[in-house]
Design a protein around this motif. Structure first.
Motif, short mmCIF file in Angstrom:
data_model
loop_
_atom_site.label_atom_id
_atom_site.label_comp_id
_atom_site.label_asym_id
_atom_site.label_seq_id
_atom_site.Cartn_x
_atom_site.Cartn_y
_atom_site.Cartn_z
N ASP A 1 0.89 -1.29 0.04
CA ASP A 1 0.09 0.15 0.08
C ASP A 1 0.88 1.36 0.11
N GLN B 1 -7.91 -0.55 -4.08
CA GLN B 1 -6.88 0.27 -3.21
C GLN B 1 -6.96 1.74 -3.23
N GLU C 1 -7.59 5.46 -0.88
CA GLU C 1 -7.54 6.11 0.32
C GLU C 1 -7.90 7.53 0.06
N THR C 2 -8.07 8.35 1.25
CA THR C 2 -8.28 9.75 1.14
C THR C 2 -7.01 10.22 1.61
N GLU C 3 -6.75 11.47 1.29
CA GLU C 3 -5.50 12.15 1.70
C GLU C 3 -5.67 13.70 1.74
N ARG D 1 0.52 4.02 1.06
CA ARG D 1 0.54 4.82 2.40
C ARG D 1 1.49 4.35 3.30
#
Length: 526
Positions: A27, A126, A128-130, A29
């Motif tokens: 991942d 996959q 995600e928030t950022e 992140r």
């Protein structure tokens, strides 16, 4: 980035692999180190796309670097922008995402556009928030695609990267007559998958880290949690995390020098392998392996001298045949080290020749002293080896003819060299090429040259002194706190017998004690 993500990255108890999963996936992140998490200043993502574009122009040179793309699109009256590096983007995945988003209406995206995209409409496994602009940019530079949504204050990080990779082929340095033909490549994900294919144990752990302030090279530590020594894993993890360097573009070799202080010692302190079956076998013995992205070889720790003289071909044959091949290999290695110094010593001291071996020695004298002949031939062989590496394949045969006929034969006929020097040097070179470890073969060559010089200077005392210093130096050498000459020094009878003789697979009931494994048995009781 929460505490849970940091714990997963270090392979803590709540996860199986690098990110808490057992599938070996990475991942994006999880690639930020704790140091970077503490030092990177939180920078909010601008609201307007125009402001985001200007920020990208200042930070990463958008508009200057041709491979960086900022694609503005509108979905359901909501303005968005895709930001990615063109060479990393997986176009089929992004096209599918865009096709789905183009059918959305405004009512489907309000009031929380970002949450709706994340949970309903961005069709990827996959995402995600950022909300940190710097981190979002870093993810894009690592291959992910960042989807900015106007006036959202955050972005979506879509892990849809595709790295350039060559096809999986058999390694040139570790070929076998019978066996698997797959080898590691320059892509980290492919390499860890080749290992996981062979070890389907949920306790196989693959921890991801990053090294280099500028290159940010992905480095992966692999081990089996209930076999490998946890102190070794923790020490290796700690040393890699403390590497302070701008980058390791040459991959595993630069990483080795950064984490293992070996000075000017020419002998390899780790074993490199390009074969996933070899790496998997070592992991089952309790070794820890280190992958470095962009490197087609893997480091195996800890390593002894005798690990470097074994080859997978010995285990692809019957035990008796494998033992024979191993002894032939040992003979070749010893020949490459001591044949030339011993012959040189007998030439200098004819009274030392045993009965029946009076014929040993040059039949005629060359124009150059024997020591100079040996050193010139040593350098010449290295020069031809380097020339062979840099010569295009269609010209390699012509280069070999030039080296053998125009150089070797004519040098003998003109009297510069004698036939015996060329013959014994050829035998020593064959022994060096029979050494499984390329790095070990080069180190033995340097030792052979040193022994020749000592024999020329001090004769018998020189040879005795040189061999003694060589043995002592190897005996005090340690590879990651492991005796380099184990099981010879310190002596371990059963382990030494297993090295001298290739035993049947079911006869090896215990793992080598040198790795200090948690589970010492190789045939567990169900």
């Amino acid at each position: 980035m929460g505490t849970g993500l940091r714990d997963r990255r270090h392979g803590r108890k709540d996860g199986g692999g690098a990110d808490g999963r057992n599938d070996g996936s990475i991942d994006a992140r999880d690639l930020l180190t704790d140091e970077e998490l503490g030092l990177i200043r939180m920078e909010e993502i601008p609201g307007k796309l125009e402001e985001i574009k200007r920020a990208l122009e200042e930070k990463v040179g958008l508009g200057v670097s041709f491979d960086l793309v900022f694609r503005v699109m509108e979905f359901g009256t909501k303005r968005t922008a895709f930001f990615y590096a063109n060479g990393f983007a997986k176009d089929t995945v992004l096209t599918d995402i865009i096709v789905r988003l183009t059918h959305l209406d405004r009512e489907q995206l309000v009031p929380d556009t970002l949450s709706s995209l994340l949970n309903k409409y961005v069709s990827h496994i996959q995402v995600e928030t950022e909300d940190d602009f710097d981190k979002a940019v870093q993810f894009a530079l690592m291959g992910s695609t960042v989807l900015f949504v106007e006036n959202s204050g955050a972005a979506l990080v879509i892990d849809s990267k595709s790295f350039p990779v060559r096809s999986i082929e058999e390694p040139d340095l570790e070929r076998v007559v019978r066996g698997s033909r797959d080898g590691f490549v320059e892509t980290l994900m492919t390499n860890v998958t080749l290992v996981r294919r062979r070890i389907r144990d949920p306790r196989l752990k693959l921890e991801i880290m990053r090294v280099g302030k500028r290159t940010k090279t992905d480095v992966c530590i692999g081990y089996i949690s209930d076999i490998a020594d946890p102190r070794l894993v923790e020490s290796l993890r700690d040393k890699i995390s403390k590497v302070n360097i701008d980058g390791i573009p040459l991959g595993d070799k630069q990483l080795e020098e950064a984490i293992i202080s070996k000075g000017w010692n020419p002998y390899p302190s780790v074993r490199y392998s390009e074969r996933p079956d070899v790496v998997s076998s070592h992991m089952l013995e309790g070794h820890v392996i280190v992958f470095a992205d962009t490197s087609p070889s893997v480091m195996i720790l800890p390593t002894t001298f005798f690990h470097l003289v074994q080859h997978v071909e010995e285990y692809r044959q019957a035990p008796f045949v494998g033992s024979y091949l191993r002894w032939v290999r040992f003979l070749g290695i010893m020949t490459s080290l001591f044949l030339l110094p011993l012959w040189f010593l007998l030439v200098q001291n004819p009274e030392l020749k045993p009965a029946g071996l009076e014929f040993l020695g040059p039949q005629k004298q060359g124009e150059l002293p024997l020591l100079i002949q040996f050193l010139l031939v040593e350098v010449g062989v290295d020069l031809m080896r380097m020339a062979a590496v840099h010569t295009p394949s269609p010209l390699s045969i012509a280069m070999g003819l030039v080296a053998a006929i125009l150089v070797g034969d004519i040098a003998v006929k003109t009297g510069l060299f004698i036939n015996e020097v060329i013959m014994y040097m050829a035998i020593a070179a064959v022994g060096m090429f029979a050494t499984p470890s390329y790095e070990l073969g080069l180190a033995n060559r340097l030792v052979r040259m040193a022994l020749l010089i000592l024999v020329a200077a001090f004769k018998i005392p020189g040879l005795v002194l040189g061999v003694t210093v060589w043995l002592v130096a190897l005996s005090v050498t340690r590879s990651y706190n492991t005796p380099y000459m184990w099981p010879f020094i310190p002596f371990h009878a059963k382990a030494l017998f297993s090295i001298l003789v290739r035993r049947p697979i079911l006869a090896n009931k215990f793992r080598p004690s040198i790795t200090n494994p948690i589970d010492k048995t190789r045939q567990p009781v169900e």
